[in-house]
Write an enzyme that holds these catalytic residues in place. Structure first.
Site, PDB file in Angstrom:
ATOM      1  N   ARG A 238     -19.162  -9.010 -99.699  1.00 15.63           N
ATOM      2  CA  ARG A 238     -18.698  -8.567-101.028  1.00 15.63           C
ATOM      3  C   ARG A 238     -19.716  -8.843-102.131  1.00 15.63           C
ATOM      4  NH1 ARG A 238     -12.534  -9.867 -99.271  1.00 15.63           N
ATOM      5  NH2 ARG A 238     -12.180  -7.767 -98.434  1.00 15.63           N
ATOM      6  N   GLU A 358     -14.938  -1.996 -99.115  1.00 19.13           N
ATOM      7  CA  GLU A 358     -14.925  -3.416 -98.704  1.00 19.13           C
ATOM      8  C   GLU A 358     -13.806  -4.173 -99.403  1.00 19.13           C
ATOM      9  OE1 GLU A 358     -18.348  -5.525 -97.861  1.00 19.13           O
ATOM     10  OE2 GLU A 358     -19.298  -3.812 -96.864  1.00 19.13           O
TER      11      GLU A 358
HETATM   12  C1  LIG Z   1     -17.777   5.988 -99.697  1.00 14.39           C
HETATM   13  C2  LIG Z   1     -16.993   5.073 -98.811  1.00 14.39           C
HETATM   14  C3  LIG Z   1     -17.637   4.351 -97.824  1.00 14.39           C
HETATM   15  C4  LIG Z   1     -16.907   3.516 -96.976  1.00 14.39           C
HETATM   16  N1  LIG Z   1     -17.575   2.857 -95.979  1.00 14.39           N
HETATM   17  C5  LIG Z   1     -16.862   2.158 -95.064  1.00 14.39           C
HETATM   18  C6  LIG Z   1     -17.492   1.584 -93.921  1.00 14.39           C
HETATM   19  O1  LIG Z   1     -18.720   1.655 -93.774  1.00 14.39           O
HETATM   20  N2  LIG Z   1     -16.729   0.971 -92.983  1.00 14.39           N
HETATM   21  C7  LIG Z   1     -15.371   0.870 -93.120  1.00 14.39           C
HETATM   22  O2  LIG Z   1     -14.735   0.303 -92.242  1.00 14.39           O
HETATM   23  N3  LIG Z   1     -14.732   1.386 -94.207  1.00 14.39           N
HETATM   24  C8  LIG Z   1     -15.436   2.031 -95.171  1.00 14.39           C
HETATM   25  N4  LIG Z   1     -14.797   2.585 -96.255  1.00 14.39           N
HETATM   26  C9  LIG Z   1     -13.357   2.482 -96.357  1.00 14.39           C
HETATM   27  C10 LIG Z   1     -12.874   1.556 -97.477  1.00 14.39           C
HETATM   28  O3  LIG Z   1     -13.156   0.218 -97.173  1.00 14.39           O
HETATM   29  C11 LIG Z   1     -11.394   1.853 -97.713  1.00 14.39           C
HETATM   30  O4  LIG Z   1     -11.311   3.117 -98.330  1.00 14.39           O
HETATM   31  C12 LIG Z   1     -10.741   0.795 -98.579  1.00 14.39           C
HETATM   32  O5  LIG Z   1     -10.630  -0.417 -97.903  1.00 14.39           O
HETATM   33  C13 LIG Z   1      -9.351   1.232 -99.031  1.00 14.39           C
HETATM   34  O6  LIG Z   1      -8.582   1.712 -97.974  1.00 14.39           O
HETATM   35  P1  LIG Z   1      -7.823   3.125 -98.115  1.00 14.39           P
HETATM   36  O7  LIG Z   1      -8.811   4.113 -98.580  1.00 14.39           O
HETATM   37  O8  LIG Z   1      -7.105   3.410 -96.863  1.00 14.39           O
HETATM   38  O9  LIG Z   1      -6.807   2.912 -99.301  1.00 14.39           O
HETATM   39  P2  LIG Z   1      -5.298   2.294 -99.202  1.00 14.39           P
HETATM   40  O10 LIG Z   1      -5.347   1.015 -98.483  1.00 14.39           O
HETATM   41  O11 LIG Z   1      -4.379   3.343 -98.755  1.00 14.39           O
HETATM   42  O12 LIG Z   1      -5.034   1.962-100.746  1.00 14.39           O
HETATM   43  C14 LIG Z   1      -4.533   2.933-101.688  1.00 14.39           C
HETATM   44  C15 LIG Z   1      -4.252   2.206-102.993  1.00 14.39           C
HETATM   45  O13 LIG Z   1      -3.207   1.249-102.794  1.00 14.39           O
HETATM   46  C16 LIG Z   1      -3.634  -0.026-103.221  1.00 14.39           C
HETATM   47  N5  LIG Z   1      -3.016  -1.072-102.393  1.00 14.39           N
HETATM   48  C17 LIG Z   1      -2.985  -1.133-101.036  1.00 14.39           C
HETATM   49  N6  LIG Z   1      -2.357  -2.253-100.635  1.00 14.39           N
HETATM   50  C18 LIG Z   1      -1.991  -2.917-101.781  1.00 14.39           C
HETATM   51  C19 LIG Z   1      -1.290  -4.150-102.045  1.00 14.39           C
HETATM   52  N7  LIG Z   1      -0.887  -4.931-101.045  1.00 14.39           N
HETATM   53  N8  LIG Z   1      -1.094  -4.501-103.317  1.00 14.39           N
HETATM   54  C20 LIG Z   1      -1.524  -3.709-104.329  1.00 14.39           C
HETATM   55  N9  LIG Z   1      -2.163  -2.548-104.150  1.00 14.39           N
HETATM   56  C21 LIG Z   1      -2.406  -2.166-102.882  1.00 14.39           C
HETATM   57  C22 LIG Z   1      -5.122  -0.009-103.079  1.00 14.39           C
HETATM   58  O14 LIG Z   1      -5.727  -0.967-103.917  1.00 14.39           O
HETATM   59  C23 LIG Z   1      -5.447   1.411-103.500  1.00 14.39           C
HETATM   60  O15 LIG Z   1      -5.499   1.473-104.907  1.00 14.39           O
HETATM   61  C24 LIG Z   1     -15.514   3.387 -97.144  1.00 14.39           C
HETATM   62  C25 LIG Z   1     -14.885   4.095 -98.155  1.00 14.39           C
HETATM   63  C26 LIG Z   1     -15.596   4.932 -98.972  1.00 14.39           C
HETATM   64  C27 LIG Z   1     -14.884   5.695-100.044  1.00 14.39           C
END
Ligand SMILES: Cc1cc2nc3c(=O)[nH]c(=O)nc-3n(C[C@H](O)[C@H](O)[C@H](O)COP(=O)(O)OP(=O)(O)OC[C@H]3O[C@@H](n4cnc5c(N)ncnc54)[C@H](O)[C@@H]3O)c2cc1C
Ligand SMILES: Cc1cc2nc3c(=O)[nH]c(=O)nc-3n(C[C@H](O)[C@H](O)[C@H](O)COP(=O)(O)OP(=O)(O)OC[C@H]3O[C@@H](n4cnc5c(N)ncnc54)[C@H](O)[C@@H]3O)c2cc1C
Lengths: 378, 259
Positions: A238, A358
């Site tokens: 991070r 992340e």
């Molecule tokens: C350009 C890019 C590169 C990436 N690269 C990688 C990579 O190399 N490897 C990898 O593994 N992943 C990667 N990711 C994935 C990234 O880590 C995830 O998108 C991120 O962790 C969020 O997961 P999600 O998109 O499923 O959102 P979700 O988990 O569905 O979240 C949606 C919203 O709900 C909120 N939320 C969820 N749970 C809670 C809670 N308990 N309390 C309050 N709010 C909550 C979140 O903050 C967010 O605002 C990448 C993403 C992007 C966009």
């Protein structure tokens, strides 16, 4: 990476190489979502893929602080090239934390000698913030292991040579395990490049694992140790996202300062209006504060007392700062900031993802609060 | 084959040069120092010679104050094997002949088969040191080279320099001095690994007594630097392109007398 003067020399060399070889390509890379081989070649040749590889294995053995300094410098020019190095370093972290001597030799060797690239595959369609919910499975088959599942959002997807993938070997948190999956394994395929708002030159793809057979010796750490390994990896990683955020905020700020001194309205440079001066002063202060927090988190890691909460604070604060500072930089450039003729609109689009990947900034708050209050019963 | 490269540390090309409080020097506060770009071509060529022959040694040499070590470290990071730093107060404000005497003494100590340097340093642009060093040593010198190839037996070198519309090719016996022109090669960037490795390489420091050179003051005495009068501002000729061009031609002919 040794004395600060060595690092200064390294950053100077890096800056020069980027200015001459990469910066002219950036608008094209952003437009077409291409990550040219020449750019990968240059970054590899400069040694950026070997930053975290220990010196004993021919790498640079950089501290987290020095890794962050390099990523910050890269991001001052472009976040996509920064994340190329950053995601690779993150994917190597589990090997640094739990790799056996044989595994280190087997995987660091190709990185140092052949410029092999790693990617980090955790996220899945139904497991984003809730990483413990992943469904990809790893099943034993003699001396091998067979992996099946779908990963989402893999940075460096399709260009990586190895994927550090998390898969389920049992139920619950204690059922997660990390593996190194070679990109050329039968049954492994990658999806199309996602069409993104920012970080456009950085390839992001799905990773499909359909009965991918790998030697059991590719398991990193003990079976079921995956979640603990993930937590430690993210604590180290991070701050590197924070470094990316600080770097791109600095890049936007630099452009805004130059512009404010040159652009004249009402018969004087806009940099002489208090409205602009105060904005720039606040932007610079926020960037410095984010930088201080990020290097504090990195220093704690380097001193052997990594703090999940500090790492989360660094990412939360630096990414929010980057979003605000880049938005303000566009504002200071007025209508011109909205055009692709200047890099600030790209910095603004690139900043957004630092609040998301992340661990989203909501998740950062959960981590910090847990450190303060203990686990929530929500 | 031992190749010695003479390098000078100069202000970065982007520096806004200002005359200092001593009018014989420029103000040095806030300057970023770099290896003079033509000298970088020389370093690169030396490294390529070593790589091509599979053996040999590349030694970077520079004279000047303590900060010059950074320039030498950058040569070591590119791949030079070791460096020599002449740290002699007499070199401060020295003329090119004095500098050449000191460098020639280092060359005599080191006894390389080849000396490479840039065609000129981009700060004071005298372009004299390479030739003067060769003269002092009694070695042949070819300046502004665009290519070189050392004979397999290491006894001669064939080098080319660009002249109007042609490449002039020469054979020279070794040892000799070659000065590098832009286009000789594309210098490599110091890699992070090279930079780390440079820490372990030697920078030998030579002081006033170590070379047995009598520095009896400059023969060329710098009187002062004078700031150029500010360039008069450009003039924009307004109007429709057709009329504007007519006016431009008139101005060039009648006022500037350029055409
Ligand atoms: C350009 C890019 C590169 C990436 N690269 C990688 C990579 O190399 N490897 C990898 O593994 N992943 C990667 N990711 C994935 C990234 O880590 C995830 O998108 C991120 O962790 C969020 O997961 P999600 O998109 O499923 O959102 P979700 O988990 O569905 O979240 C949606 C919203 O709900 C909120 N939320 C969820 N749970 C809670 C809670 N308990 N309390 C309050 N709010 C909550 C979140 O903050 C967010 O605002 C990448 C993403 C992007 C966009
Ligand atoms: C997509 C788009 C569509 C547009 N469409 C049109 C159109 O149809 N017709 C048209 O005529 N124009 C149009 N514009 C132009 C737009 O109105 C101008 O961009 C806007 O008025 C700002 O002017 P500027 O870009 O020259 O910025 P500048 O005036 O140079 O301002 C730069 C920055 O300095 C600040 N600033 C300037 N003066 C002061 C001051 N005295 N005190 C404090 N801060 C100050 C500004 O707020 C801004 O942050 C468009 C612009 C865009 C981006």
């Amino acid at each position: 990476m040794g004395k600060p003067s060595d690092l200064a020399l390294a950053l100077e060399s890096l800056r020069r190489a980027l200015r001459e070889q990469v910066v002219p390509l950036l608008p094209h890379m952003d437009e077409t979502q291409e990550f040219p081989d020449s750019v990968r070649g240059l970054l590899t040749e400069l040694g950026l893929l070997t930053l975290v590889v220990p010196e004993a294995h021919g790498g640079l053995g950089s501290s987290l602080t020095d890794l962050c300094r390099v990523i910050e410098e890269l991001a001052r020019w472009d976040a996509s090239i920064a994340v190329f190095v950053q995601a690779h370093a993150t994917a190597l972290r589990p090997l640094l934390l739990a790799g056996s001597p044989e595994q280190r030799r087997a995987f660091f060797g190709p990185v140092v000698e052949q410029g092999r690239l790693f990617a980090f595959a955790l996220t899945e369609p139904h497991a984003g913030s809730d990483a413990a919910a992943i469904a990809a499975r790893a099943e034993p088959a003699g001396d091998d292991c067979v992996l099946s599942g779908r990963k989402r959002f893999v940075t460096n997807g399709g260009i990586a040579d190895y994927y550090l993938a998390f898969a389920r070997t049992g139920p619950g948190r204690k059922g997660l395990t990390a593996f190194v999956v070679p990109a050329r394994s039968p049954g492994l395929s990658v999806g199309k490049r996602e069409n993104k708002m920012g970080l456009r030159a950085s390839p992001t793809t799905d990773l499909f694992l359909e009965g991918v057979r790998i030697p059991a010796a590719h398991r990193i750490g003990a079976e079921g140790q995956g979640f603990a390994l993930l937590t430690a990896t993210l604590t180290a990683s991070r701050p590197t996202i924070a470094a990316q955020a600080v770097g791109l905020a600095q890049g936007a700020l630099d452009t805004a300062v130059r512009y404010a001194m040159e652009r004249e309205q009402f018969g004087q440079p806009i940099g002489s209006f208090q409205g602009i001066r105060f904005m720039l002063a606040e932007m610079a202060t926020a960037v410095e504060a984010a930088r201080a927090l990020l290097y504090r988190a990195a220093a704690c890691h380097d001193e052997g007392v990594p703090s999940p909460a500090l790492s989360a604070m660094a990412k939360l604060f630096a990414s929010d700062t980057a979003m605000r500072v880049t938005t303000d930089a566009v504002q200071i450039l007025g209508g011109y900031g909205y055009l692709k003729d200047y890099p600030v609109e790209r910095f603004m689009r690139d900043a957004k993802v630092t609040q998301i990947f992340e661990g989203t900034n909501q998740i950062m708050r959960l981590v910090i609060a847990k450190d303060l209050l203990g686990r929530s019963r929500e | 084959m031992k190749v010695l490269v003479l390098v000078k540390q100069v202000p970065d090309t982007a520096t806004q040069v200002k005359v200092g409080s001593d009018p014989r020097a420029i103000a040095t506060t806030g300057i970023t120092w770099i290896v003079s770009p033509y000298d970088e071509f020389a370093v690169e060529e030396a490294l390529r010679i070593r790589e091509k022959r599979g053996t040999g040694e590349v030694v970077a040499v520079s004279g000047g104050p303590e900060r010059v070590k950074e320039a030498l470290r950058s040569c070591l990071a590119m791949g030079a094997d070791r460096a020599v730093h002449v740290l002699d107060p007499a070199l401060e404000g020295a003329d090119t002949l004095t500098t050449a005497r000191v460098l020639a003494a280092v060359i005599q100590q080191e006894a390389p088969q080849l000396v490479l340097t840039g065609r000129q340093a981009i700060d004071d642009d005298t372009g004299a040191v390479g030739a003067q060093v060769a003269e002092l040593l009694g070695w042949p010198c070819l300046s502004w080279i665009m290519e070189e190839a050392i004979a397999e037996d290491g006894a001669t070198v064939r080098a080319g320099r660009q002249v109007e519309g042609a490449l002039e090719l020469f054979d020279l016996p070794l040892p000799c001095v070659l000065t590098a022109q832009k286009g000789l090669n594309e210098p490599r960037y110091p890699t992070l690994k090279g930079i780390m490795g440079a820490k372990k390489k030697e920078i030998k420091e030579l002081g006033p007594g170590d070379l047995g050179v009598n520095v009896d003051g400059p023969q060329l005495e710098l009187v002062r630097l004078e700031a150029l009068p500010p360039r008069p501002p450009g003039r924009i000729i307004p109007g429709e392109p057709k009329e504007a061009v007519r006016e431009l031609v008139r101005v060039l002919r009648e006022e500037a007398k350029a055409i």
